[in-house]
Design a protein around this motif. Structure first.
Motif, mmCIF file in Angstrom:
data_model
loop_
_atom_site.group_PDB
_atom_site.id
_atom_site.type_symbol
_atom_site.label_atom_id
_atom_site.label_comp_id
_atom_site.label_asym_id
_atom_site.label_seq_id
_atom_site.Cartn_x
_atom_site.Cartn_y
_atom_site.Cartn_z
ATOM 1 N N MET A 160 0.829 -1.204 0.000
ATOM 2 C CA MET A 160 0.000 0.000 0.000
ATOM 3 C C MET A 160 0.864 1.255 0.000
ATOM 4 S SD MET A 160 -2.971 1.060 2.736
ATOM 5 C CE MET A 160 -1.783 1.225 4.080
ATOM 6 N N TRP B 16 -0.104 -2.032 -6.780
ATOM 7 C CA TRP B 16 -1.542 -2.025 -6.490
ATOM 8 C C TRP B 16 -2.126 -3.435 -6.607
ATOM 9 C CZ3 TRP B 16 -5.830 -2.213 -10.185
ATOM 10 C CH2 TRP B 16 -7.068 -1.928 -9.610
ATOM 11 N N VAL C 118 -7.765 2.888 -3.238
ATOM 12 C CA VAL C 118 -7.364 2.019 -2.128
ATOM 13 C C VAL C 118 -8.251 2.251 -0.912
ATOM 14 C CG1 VAL C 118 -5.508 1.546 -0.484
ATOM 15 C CG2 VAL C 118 -4.993 1.760 -2.918
#
Length: 341
Positions: free
Chosen positions: A172, A190, A317
């Motif tokens: 992340m 990702w 995210v």
């Protein structure tokens, strides 16, 4: 960034700690027996079928914590036709959107509506969110069919939590730190983040497919309605929620750790910690959906002014984490209702 760490889904690691003691010999024999290779290569054999049933029941029992303290809620779709179920699902989505709009959206935008660049930025973000959730679902299903869920359940839950947090946070932060022009590295990190989520959530496929489908529908309804409210509400109306939501998610995260550290004799404390984790988490991550939607629109305005880079991958995210945390709680609620029938 602390909010992203606290928004990691701890449900499966907590559930693994609750596995019944009677299931341990089966799991260990599964993990060390000479037919270990047959577990993953010849899953049609009788021992594997029996172990599959036991593992599925073990995981489902992990969602049974303190369910006697909740009141049963009837399922209006039980026994109905496919058309009735689709109508019921559509009514849930539409009704949730109307109710959320009436409750939260009393002050709408005063600038003539959403400009095209905001709409485009928001649409691209939600497209990446949907793609990420799709990657997680497909990868989790593939891992479950390969036998990964069994090995995960045989592992110490603290190790599972530590490794999953390290993998998730590492990928992340790597995604966040990568410039959006560096497409290959950006999307590779990702994708790694999504695969890390899939690895820890794969045991959810021990649950009945109908429960997972309903949980997905309810999650889409909840997030879709709140995102619609956030997109059409007055600019920056819900951005003040960042601080209170961070405090709320910290409380929810601590309550999620309770089953890992408290003895089984502390039944009342565990019951309340479960309620905070379950229903408090729904409220907190619903609030995060509102907050994140308006934050995305704010970033769209800043990107249009040239003050920040346009980066829809980073924006997606946060929405993925909102979806996963709401979905996990929906699965647990529906699982408890199913067992009370």
């Amino acid at each position: 960034m602390a909010a992203f760490v606290l928004r990691r889904p701890f449900a499966i690691a907590s559930a693994l700690k609750q596995l019944p003691k009677a299931a341990e010999p089966t799991t260990r024999a599964f993990h060390t027996s000479p037919v270990k290779q047959q577990l993953f290569n010849q899953r049609s054999s009788t021992p594997i079928t029996n172990a599959l049933s036991k593992s599925r029941q073990t995981f489902q029992n992990a969602f049974r914590r303190h369910e006697s303290s909740y009141q049963g809620i009837p399922n209006p779709t039980a026994g109905g036709s496919l058309g009735q179920r689709l109508l019921y699902g559509g009514a849930i989505v539409g009704g949730t959107m109307v109710a959320a709009n009436l409750i939260f959206n009393r002050e709408t935008r005063e600038d003539g509506g959403m400009p095209p660049y905001e709409r485009s930025y928001l649409n691209e973000t939600f497209a990446h969110t949907g793609l990420g959730i799709g990657i997680i679902g497909v990868a989790a299903s593939a891992l479950h069919r390969s036998g990964w869920s069994y090995r995960l359940m045989a592992t110490n839950p603290w190790i599972v939590m530590g490794v999953s947090l390290a993998a998730s946070i590492g990928t992340m932060y790597g995604t966040f730190a990568t410039h959006p022009d560096n497409y290959v590295q950006k999307y590779a990190l990702w994708t790694g983040f999504n695969l890390a989520q899939a690895a820890i959530l794969s045991p959810l496929f021990f649950m009945q497919p109908a429960i997972l489908a309903r949980a997905g529908l309810y999650t889409v309804a909840m997030m879709g309605s709140l995102a619609f409210v956030g997109a059409t509400a007055k600019q920056e109306k819900y951005l003040y929620l960042g601080g209170p939501l961070l405090a709320g998610v910290a409380l929810v995260a601590v309550s999620g750790f309770a089953p890992l550290v408290l003895p089984a004799t502390a039944a009342r404390t565990l019951m309340w910690s479960e309620r905070i984790w379950l229903y408090g988490g729904l409220a907190v991550f619903g609030g995060f959906t509102l907050y994140d939607t308006q934050k995305i629109l704010q970033h769209a305005r800043l990107a249009q002014a040239g003050r920040i880079n346009k980066d829809v991958v980073n924006e997606s995210v946060s929405l993925e984490l909102d979806f996963l945390n709401i979905f996990i709680r929906m699965v647990q609620i529906l699982g408890m209702q199913q067992r009370r029938k």
